[in-house]
Scaffold this motif. Sequence first.
Motif, PDB file in Angstrom:
ATOM      1  N   ASN A 387     -10.184 -23.289  -0.080  1.00 15.94           N
ATOM      2  CA  ASN A 387      -9.897 -22.331  -1.011  1.00 15.94           C
ATOM      3  C   ASN A 387     -11.377 -21.266  -1.232  1.00 15.94           C
ATOM      4  OD1 ASN A 387      -7.306 -22.560  -1.797  1.00 15.94           O
ATOM      5  ND2 ASN A 387      -7.803 -24.075  -3.451  1.00 15.94           N
ATOM      6  N   VAL A 423     -14.149 -13.979  -4.762  1.00 18.47           N
ATOM      7  CA  VAL A 423     -13.426 -13.101  -5.738  1.00 18.47           C
ATOM      8  C   VAL A 423     -13.455 -13.358  -7.315  1.00 18.47           C
ATOM      9  CG1 VAL A 423     -12.248 -12.194  -3.862  1.00 18.47           C
ATOM     10  CG2 VAL A 423     -11.192 -14.314  -5.087  1.00 18.47           C
ATOM     11  N   LEU A 425     -12.280 -15.803 -10.534  1.00 13.41           N
ATOM     12  CA  LEU A 425     -10.792 -16.263 -11.179  1.00 13.41           C
ATOM     13  C   LEU A 425     -10.237 -14.991 -11.793  1.00 13.41           C
ATOM     14  CD1 LEU A 425     -11.665 -19.821 -12.372  1.00 13.41           C
ATOM     15  CD2 LEU A 425     -10.466 -18.964 -10.349  1.00 13.41           C
ATOM     16  N   TYR A 438       1.694 -22.211  -7.413  1.00 12.55           N
ATOM     17  CA  TYR A 438       1.113 -21.102  -8.042  1.00 12.55           C
ATOM     18  C   TYR A 438       0.069 -20.697  -7.092  1.00 12.55           C
ATOM     19  CZ  TYR A 438      -1.991 -17.904 -10.355  1.00 12.55           C
ATOM     20  OH  TYR A 438      -2.493 -16.895 -10.842  1.00 12.55           O
ATOM     21  N   THR A 439       0.301 -19.241  -6.516  1.00 11.06           N
ATOM     22  CA  THR A 439      -0.686 -18.853  -5.372  1.00 11.06           C
ATOM     23  C   THR A 439      -0.796 -17.426  -5.736  1.00 11.06           C
ATOM     24  OG1 THR A 439      -0.864 -18.689  -3.143  1.00 11.06           O
ATOM     25  CG2 THR A 439       1.338 -18.554  -3.920  1.00 11.06           C
ATOM     26  N   GLY A 444       0.071 -17.724   0.863  1.00 11.47           N
ATOM     27  CA  GLY A 444      -0.304 -19.165   0.399  1.00 11.47           C
ATOM     28  C   GLY A 444       1.070 -20.027  -0.274  1.00 11.47           C
ATOM     29  N   MET A 447       0.321 -25.284  -3.270  1.00 13.47           N
ATOM     30  CA  MET A 447       0.203 -26.685  -3.295  1.00 13.47           C
ATOM     31  C   MET A 447      -1.164 -27.380  -3.442  1.00 13.47           C
ATOM     32  SD  MET A 447       3.240 -27.496  -3.543  1.00 13.47           S
ATOM     33  CE  MET A 447       3.277 -29.255  -3.460  1.00 13.47           C
ATOM     34  N   GLY A 448      -2.150 -26.540  -2.666  1.00  7.37           N
ATOM     35  CA  GLY A 448      -3.299 -27.273  -2.568  1.00  7.37           C
ATOM     36  C   GLY A 448      -3.936 -27.857  -3.784  1.00  7.37           C
ATOM     37  N   LEU A 449      -4.140 -27.194  -4.929  1.00  6.28           N
ATOM     38  CA  LEU A 449      -4.690 -27.398  -5.963  1.00  6.28           C
ATOM     39  C   LEU A 449      -3.679 -28.649  -6.812  1.00  6.28           C
ATOM     40  CD1 LEU A 449      -6.409 -24.288  -7.330  1.00  6.28           C
ATOM     41  CD2 LEU A 449      -7.435 -26.373  -6.282  1.00  6.28           C
ATOM     42  N   ALA A 450      -2.617 -28.415  -6.740  1.00  6.96           N
ATOM     43  CA  ALA A 450      -1.669 -29.344  -7.422  1.00  6.96           C
ATOM     44  C   ALA A 450      -1.614 -30.702  -7.032  1.00  6.96           C
ATOM     45  CB  ALA A 450      -0.234 -28.773  -7.141  1.00  6.96           C
TER      46      ALA A 450
HETATM   47  P1  ADP Z   1      -3.147 -21.609  -2.089  1.00 10.80           P
HETATM   48  O1  ADP Z   1      -4.379 -21.842  -1.656  1.00 10.80           O
HETATM   49  O2  ADP Z   1      -1.896 -22.015  -1.137  1.00 10.80           O
HETATM   50  O3  ADP Z   1      -2.795 -20.284  -3.135  1.00 10.80           O
HETATM   51  P2  ADP Z   1      -4.104 -23.509  -4.033  1.00 10.80           P
HETATM   52  O4  ADP Z   1      -2.980 -24.346  -5.053  1.00 10.80           O
HETATM   53  O5  ADP Z   1      -4.929 -24.036  -3.061  1.00 10.80           O
HETATM   54  O6  ADP Z   1      -2.878 -22.791  -3.382  1.00 10.80           O
HETATM   55  O7  ADP Z   1      -4.782 -22.460  -5.039  1.00 10.80           O
HETATM   56  C1  ADP Z   1      -3.883 -21.656  -6.121  1.00 10.80           C
HETATM   57  C2  ADP Z   1      -4.559 -20.543  -6.357  1.00 10.80           C
HETATM   58  O8  ADP Z   1      -5.729 -20.831  -7.160  1.00 10.80           O
HETATM   59  C3  ADP Z   1      -4.869 -19.416  -5.190  1.00 10.80           C
HETATM   60  O9  ADP Z   1      -3.654 -18.768  -4.685  1.00 10.80           O
HETATM   61  C4  ADP Z   1      -5.835 -18.762  -5.853  1.00 10.80           C
HETATM   62  O10 ADP Z   1      -5.506 -17.573  -6.798  1.00 10.80           O
HETATM   63  C5  ADP Z   1      -6.657 -19.774  -7.018  1.00 10.80           C
HETATM   64  N1  ADP Z   1      -7.822 -20.142  -6.272  1.00 10.80           N
HETATM   65  C6  ADP Z   1      -8.125 -21.396  -5.849  1.00 10.80           C
HETATM   66  N2  ADP Z   1      -9.440 -21.770  -5.408  1.00 10.80           N
HETATM   67  C7  ADP Z   1     -10.000 -20.510  -5.855  1.00 10.80           C
HETATM   68  C8  ADP Z   1     -11.428 -20.001  -5.875  1.00 10.80           C
HETATM   69  N3  ADP Z   1     -12.386 -20.867  -5.215  1.00 10.80           N
HETATM   70  N4  ADP Z   1     -11.675 -18.982  -6.244  1.00 10.80           N
HETATM   71  C9  ADP Z   1     -10.705 -18.087  -6.553  1.00 10.80           C
HETATM   72  N5  ADP Z   1      -9.341 -18.473  -6.765  1.00 10.80           N
HETATM   73  C10 ADP Z   1      -9.050 -19.521  -6.301  1.00 10.80           C
END
Ligand code: ADP
Length: 486
Positions: A387, A423, A425, A438-439, A444, A447-450
């Motif tokens: 990310n 970029v 938040l 949520y992406t 995207g 799922m990564g953060l979840a």
């Molecule tokens: P994906 O990477 O598939 O979008 P994630 O669950 O990993 O799914 O991330 C969800 C959302 O969180 C991303 O689409 C992005 O908007 C935001 N995000 C995650 N990491 C960062 C970061 N380091 N800086 C800014 N936004 C981030």
Amino acid sequence: MSEIRRGLLNIWRLVAPYAWGTIGVVALTGLCFYWQVHSTTAALLYLTVIVPTALKAGRAPSAFVAVLAYLCLDSFFTAPLFRPAMNQPLDVAAPVAFLTTAFVVNRLATNNRRSFREIQTLKDQLRLVMDTIPGLVWSEAPDGSVEFLNQRWRDFLGATPTAAMDLQQRLPVHPAEAAALTEQWRQARQTARPLETEVRVRRADGVYRRLRLHLVPACEPSGTVVKWYGLGTDVEDWRQAEEALSRLQDELTQVARRTLLGELAASIAHEINQPLSAIVTNAAACRRWLTAQPPNLDEVRATVESIIQDSHRAANIITRIRAMFQCTEPMQMQFDIQQAVIEVIRLVKDELTEQGVALQTHFAPNLPPVFGDRIQCQQVLLNLLTNALDAVRPVTERPREIQLHIQPYDTDQVLVTVQDNGVGLEGVNVRALFDAFYTTKPGGMGMGLAISRSIVENHGGRLWAAANAGPGARFQFTLPTQPGRP
Ligand code: ADP
């Protein structure tokens, strides 16, 4: 024809109370006159006609019968006979007593009838509510015999009203759960405590449905149970939907994991390529040292040592990848977090170079080992680094940077921070950041953060995000240093 008959019937209904009352008074007068009973006795006997008329018929028929009874009493039992005259106290007392009795009795009967009708209406309403309420309602006596089952219960069991009354013995509970339910039921009764449980019960069509049963005692102030009230809810559809959802979540987790790994497949291949080419080069060198005259055995020994080390590296990478793909059960163990992080950095090294991203690591000295599943924790870090790489990709006006900190946290945790100057938040829904799907990225999955949050929380840790004071964002998570925190 039927019109005439209905008309006649209506007339009869109207005059019948007068007719029966008249017949009663005339018959009584005849008998009393024949036996020459005393006027007071006759007056009391007339009440036996007046009271039922007042009870059964309206106010007018009972008044009519009362007046008729008085006239008969005055004409046949008080002097002068055969002619009404008002010259004895009974001549005044009798009509007043008869009319008052008729009126009072009629009033009482009317009130009684009204109360009865009201109770009946209430009972009907209550039964309607009980039968239409979306639940299986029943009540039991303290000894367990069922006193009431609503219509839905009867329909569920396919029982006739009488057959359903021995619910407890007949309840077709799934054989695997019957003994447990009987025991729970017994304990609830013994302790007079409410019972809440879920069992599979066979419906009339032979299908087992999961029912949530809730039974509560109704007690006297002394604490004695006088009745048990129960409510059953069919939760089969709900449970099935829950199970389907959980299966879907599992599948999505797998998909997300594979997608994530798919994206990194190239760098993994490269990572394996490195030790493999080192092995080939070292093997060729070995052959050279061996064919030299005389063979340089010291160099051969040193080179073989390097070959062994590279082979172990390659084997480790392959083991790790296999473990990730097989989704093995989490392995709880103590591991060196710094070492695990370094391994993950290796996986993204190529991408860091390609994008010209400077990765700075700050590892606190003497970090304690953490406790958990090494592969899963690496996966979390890999997600955060991926990310961060995505976040710095659009940055052109400043050098792209990612910082990785590991430091002790509280007394028994370690804190890992991934900070980028990407970029940030802004434009991101921070509340939904850790929700599945949520992406903000075009390709995207969200799922990564979840997944990362659920992994960290399963370890008893916490994962959160914050905007930097300057550009970019930071993601931090904690891991326990002791077992048994989840
Ligand atoms: P994906 O990477 O598939 O979008 P994630 O669950 O990993 O799914 O991330 C969800 C959302 O969180 C991303 O689409 C992005 O908007 C935001 N995000 C995650 N990491 C960062 C970061 N380091 N800086 C800014 N936004 C981030």
